[in-house]
Design an enzyme around this catalytic site. Structure first.
Site, PDB file in Angstrom:
ATOM      1  N   ARG A  80      -4.558   7.340 -64.078  1.00  0.00           N
ATOM      2  CA  ARG A  80      -5.030   8.017 -63.422  1.00  0.00           C
ATOM      3  C   ARG A  80      -4.359   9.542 -63.716  1.00  0.00           C
ATOM      4  O   ARG A  80      -5.068  10.412 -63.798  1.00  0.00           O
ATOM      5  CB  ARG A  80      -4.302   8.096 -61.777  1.00  0.00           C
ATOM      6  CG  ARG A  80      -4.252   9.054 -61.012  1.00  0.00           C
ATOM      7  CD  ARG A  80      -3.094   8.846 -59.995  1.00  0.00           C
ATOM      8  NE  ARG A  80      -1.698   9.020 -59.939  1.00  0.00           N
ATOM      9  CZ  ARG A  80      -1.311   8.403 -58.550  1.00  0.00           C
ATOM     10  NH1 ARG A  80      -1.550   7.841 -57.728  1.00  0.00           N
ATOM     11  NH2 ARG A  80      -0.071   8.407 -58.213  1.00  0.00           N
ATOM     12  N   LYS A 183      -3.824  14.704 -59.561  1.00  0.00           N
ATOM     13  CA  LYS A 183      -2.127  14.679 -59.335  1.00  0.00           C
ATOM     14  C   LYS A 183      -2.124  15.932 -60.231  1.00  0.00           C
ATOM     15  O   LYS A 183      -0.992  16.229 -61.378  1.00  0.00           O
ATOM     16  CB  LYS A 183      -1.500  13.587 -59.054  1.00  0.00           C
ATOM     17  CG  LYS A 183      -0.385  13.902 -58.518  1.00  0.00           C
ATOM     18  CD  LYS A 183       0.576  11.787 -58.687  1.00  0.00           C
ATOM     19  CE  LYS A 183       2.065  12.104 -57.963  1.00  0.00           C
ATOM     20  NZ  LYS A 183       1.771  12.094 -56.940  1.00  0.00           N
TER      21      LYS A 183
HETATM   22  N1  PLP Z   1      -1.861  10.993 -51.747  1.00  0.00           N
HETATM   23  C1  PLP Z   1      -0.780  11.954 -52.390  1.00  0.00           C
HETATM   24  C2  PLP Z   1      -1.481  13.051 -51.719  1.00  0.00           C
HETATM   25  C3  PLP Z   1       0.547  12.090 -53.145  1.00  0.00           C
HETATM   26  O1  PLP Z   1       1.390  12.845 -53.529  1.00  0.00           O
HETATM   27  C4  PLP Z   1       0.489  10.378 -53.133  1.00  0.00           C
HETATM   28  C5  PLP Z   1       2.612  10.537 -54.399  1.00  0.00           C
HETATM   29  O2  PLP Z   1       1.936   9.909 -55.276  1.00  0.00           O
HETATM   30  C6  PLP Z   1      -0.226   9.611 -52.664  1.00  0.00           C
HETATM   31  C7  PLP Z   1      -0.687   9.601 -52.175  1.00  0.00           C
HETATM   32  C8  PLP Z   1      -0.003   8.052 -53.372  1.00  0.00           C
HETATM   33  O3  PLP Z   1       0.183   7.525 -54.616  1.00  0.00           O
HETATM   34  P1  PLP Z   1       0.928   6.812 -54.989  1.00  0.00           P
HETATM   35  O4  PLP Z   1       1.177   5.201 -54.524  1.00  0.00           O
HETATM   36  O5  PLP Z   1       0.278   6.219 -56.442  1.00  0.00           O
HETATM   37  O6  PLP Z   1       2.037   7.153 -55.343  1.00  0.00           O
HETATM   38  C1  COI Z   2       4.768  10.518 -55.092  1.00  0.00           C
HETATM   39  O1  COI Z   2       5.245   9.219 -54.237  1.00  0.00           O
HETATM   40  O2  COI Z   2       5.198  10.046 -56.346  1.00  0.00           O
HETATM   41  C2  COI Z   2       5.238  11.404 -54.793  1.00  0.00           C
HETATM   42  O3  COI Z   2       3.837  11.868 -56.028  1.00  0.00           O
HETATM   43  C3  COI Z   2       4.855  12.037 -53.681  1.00  0.00           C
HETATM   44  C4  COI Z   2       5.568  13.748 -53.556  1.00  0.00           C
HETATM   45  C5  COI Z   2       7.296  13.537 -53.681  1.00  0.00           C
HETATM   46  C6  COI Z   2       5.057  14.847 -54.085  1.00  0.00           C
END
Ligand code: PLP
Ligand code: COI
Length: 339
Positions: A80, A183
């Site tokens: 990612r 991200k």
């Molecule tokens: N959506 C957003 C906007 C986020 O910041 C996060 C955190 O990382 C997620 C979704 C969840 O993604 P992940 O499960 O890869 O941490």
């Molecule tokens: C995560 O779940 O890792 C995130 O980045 C969410 C937040 C702390 C930005």
């Protein structure tokens, strides 16, 4: 080091012993090297400061009952980050450099990994910055990749207890063809005002609607959304949400538990039909949703009638945690066990 109160950690920054860095210059990434400094020496015209050439990741390491350290889905976070690099024209960080830097940062800060049974984990924060000076809007030639870690407790102080979320129609997080799927810091800057407003009103997060039609659910500020009804796990398909690795994991677990899984547009009105719903992400893990209030339309969708997490969310949560901690076998190849 003062004793850490592992069971009462919140989700915040705590200084650890080392962070690990790799620099990109003349087309090459340097070997990851540790430092004890929490500071970065940065040019005042660096592209990360002016034009937002900044991407980050979030993943976790866990201490198992067997004493071993497990990192969850590290390769998926590395992939990612590559898509984030492509999205804002940063030098692509190779998967191997990402993994080597993460592993080194975890190992060198081993004493900060919360003990098995504490409920806490080690949050890993990889960060990539455009470092060279530009005044015109152009990508940087040089980059800094760094990884720091910090022990954390639950992202929402309620932990695995349902919290209310708000729809605030006056704010968008990301445009349909914008940067919502990667991200990068800018997406989070864009979410600060609405997030603050929601917190002041007593909500744990904003549930964003799609920016174009304001009709379909997108995601929450720091997490994806899922709903459950008729033995089906339903999560929005959208061109402006982050592809959550935790959500992808839950879709797989749900399917293997015999649920149907649907990834499709979810109209706001469908909230009235969900038996359970939650926010899902690395930091949030699963944070069940109590109710969704559409503030501007004066509508309220109560999801948890008794104020507790539903049975399917609970089962998914327990299964995910068990795999992360090594209590159950990692049949999906999601876990990197450190030797
Ligand atoms: N959506 C957003 C906007 C986020 O910041 C996060 C955190 O990382 C997620 C979704 C969840 O993604 P992940 O499960 O890869 O941490
Ligand atoms: C995560 O779940 O890792 C995130 O980045 C969410 C937040 C702390 C930005």
């Amino acid at each position: 080091m003062n004793e850490i109160d592992w069971a009462n950690l919140s989700f915040g920054y705590m200084k650890t012993d080392y962070n690990v860095r790799s620099y990109y210059k003349d087309g090459k990434w340097s070997a990851p090297a540790e430092t004890t400094s929490e500071q970065i020496d940065i040019h005042m015209a660096a592209t990360c400061l002016h034009y937002g050439q900044e991407a980050f990741e979030g993943l976790k390491a866990f201490r198992g009952k067997d004493g071993k350290i497990r990192i969850f889905r590290m390769r998926d976070n590395a992939l990612r980050m590559i898509s984030s690099c492509q999205g804002i024209m940063m030098a692509e960080l190779p998967v191997e450099v990402f993994e080597e830097t993460v592993i080194k940062a975890v190992k060198m800060n081993e004493r900060f990994i919360p003990p098995y049974g504490s409920g806490a984990s080690l949050y890993i924060r990889p960060l990539l910055l455009g470092m060279s000076p530009q005044v015109g809007v152009k990508p940087s030639a040089e980059y800094l990749f760094l990884v720091f870690v910090t022990p954390v407790g639950p992202y929402f102080k309620e932990g695995f207890k349902p919290t209310p979320v708000a729809i605030l129609r006056g704010y968008d997080r990301a445009a349909p063809l914008g940067t919502g799927t990667i991200k990068i810091g800018g997406n989070y800057a864009a979410s600060l005002v609405a997030g603050h407003k929601a917190h002041e009103m007593g909500y744990s997060a904003v549930l964003y609607l799609d920016a174009k039609e304001k009709k379909y659910l997108d995601e929450c500020g720091p997490a994806n959304f899922f709903g459950i009804k008729n033995n089906t796990y339903i999560t929005p398909l959208s061109s402006s949400i982050l592809p959550s690795i935790t959500n992808r994991s839950l879709m797989q677990l749900a399917e293997d538990m015999g649920l149907k899984v649907e990834r499709r547009q979810v109209a706001e009105e469908e909230l009235a039909t969900f038996e359970e719903a939650g926010q899902v992400g690395t930091a949030a893990v699963i944070s069940p949703i109590l109710k969704v209030d559409d503030i501007d339309e004066n509508k309220s969708y109560v999801i948890s009638k008794d104020g507790n997490a539903g049975p399917i969310s609970t089962k998914l949560y327990n299964k995910l945690r068990a795999i992360q901690l090594g209590d159950e076998p990692d049949t999906y190849g999601w876990v990197t066990v450190l030797e």
